[in-house]
Design a protein around this motif. Sequence first.
Motif, mmCIF file in Angstrom:
data_model
loop_
_atom_site.group_PDB
_atom_site.id
_atom_site.type_symbol
_atom_site.label_atom_id
_atom_site.label_comp_id
_atom_site.label_asym_id
_atom_site.label_seq_id
_atom_site.Cartn_x
_atom_site.Cartn_y
_atom_site.Cartn_z
ATOM 1 N N UNK A 3 1.004 -1.110 0.177
ATOM 2 C CA UNK A 3 -0.020 0.012 0.165
ATOM 3 C C UNK A 3 0.841 1.290 0.015
ATOM 4 N N UNK A 4 1.755 1.382 0.671
ATOM 5 C CA UNK A 4 2.715 2.524 1.132
ATOM 6 C C UNK A 4 3.635 2.471 -0.279
ATOM 7 N N UNK A 5 4.197 1.393 -0.776
ATOM 8 C CA UNK A 5 5.001 1.693 -1.986
ATOM 9 C C UNK A 5 4.244 1.644 -3.263
ATOM 10 N N UNK A 6 2.994 1.658 -3.230
ATOM 11 C CA UNK A 6 2.109 1.566 -4.456
ATOM 12 C C UNK A 6 1.368 2.897 -4.413
ATOM 13 N N UNK A 7 0.093 2.598 -3.849
ATOM 14 C CA UNK A 7 -0.723 3.997 -4.164
ATOM 15 C C UNK A 7 -0.357 4.926 -3.344
ATOM 16 N N UNK A 8 0.213 4.990 -2.088
ATOM 17 C CA UNK A 8 0.743 6.338 -1.366
ATOM 18 C C UNK A 8 1.764 7.001 -1.997
ATOM 19 N N UNK A 9 2.635 6.107 -2.631
ATOM 20 C CA UNK A 9 3.942 6.652 -3.445
ATOM 21 C C UNK A 9 3.253 7.348 -4.608
ATOM 22 N N UNK A 10 2.309 6.642 -5.352
ATOM 23 C CA UNK A 10 2.023 7.164 -6.735
ATOM 24 C C UNK A 10 1.019 8.600 -6.441
ATOM 25 N N UNK A 11 0.613 8.600 -5.328
ATOM 26 C CA UNK A 11 -0.238 10.051 -4.858
ATOM 27 C C UNK A 11 0.832 10.935 -4.832
ATOM 28 N N UNK A 12 1.985 10.680 -4.004
ATOM 29 C CA UNK A 12 2.963 11.545 -3.735
ATOM 30 C C UNK A 12 3.556 12.060 -4.984
ATOM 31 N N UNK A 13 3.818 10.998 -5.762
ATOM 32 C CA UNK A 13 4.514 11.553 -6.983
ATOM 33 C C UNK A 13 3.752 12.448 -7.972
ATOM 34 N N UNK A 14 2.304 11.932 -8.270
ATOM 35 C CA UNK A 14 1.303 12.882 -8.797
ATOM 36 C C UNK A 14 1.514 14.284 -8.306
ATOM 37 N N UNK A 15 1.245 14.476 -6.906
ATOM 38 C CA UNK A 15 1.542 15.965 -6.329
ATOM 39 C C UNK A 15 2.698 16.529 -6.954
ATOM 40 N N UNK A 16 3.687 15.761 -6.796
ATOM 41 C CA UNK A 16 4.932 16.633 -7.079
ATOM 42 C C UNK A 16 5.084 16.791 -8.749
ATOM 43 N N UNK A 17 4.715 16.114 -9.617
ATOM 44 C CA UNK A 17 4.372 16.293 -10.994
ATOM 45 C C UNK A 17 3.406 17.401 -11.065
ATOM 46 N N UNK A 18 2.474 17.461 -10.506
ATOM 47 C CA UNK A 18 1.466 18.706 -10.821
ATOM 48 C C UNK A 18 1.981 20.028 -10.010
#
Length: 94
Positions: free
Chosen positions: A72-87
Amino acid sequence: MSRTEEEWGHIARYLRHAANKIGPDLPLCLPGEPRECGQTAQQHVLLWASDLKARGHHLIEESAPSHDEAAYYAGPVYKDKLTLLRDSSERRSA
């Protein structure tokens, strides 16, 4: 991204410092890096960022109480954080 060699060098040092804080026994680059080892400062950024990403993932795996929680932390949480950084990066460059 367009950065000067000096700017890449600062980022590389920050990444190396972060990696050294997470994991012991990491060799420091030679004095006068990056030129002494033959790689550019941008290559140092890529290498240290990869190392830091791997160390972070390994820390998640070691710290999570279960495989599902680690996923969960390596997948969805990581992807959410990455999306915020990209945005955030896209808004700054617009």
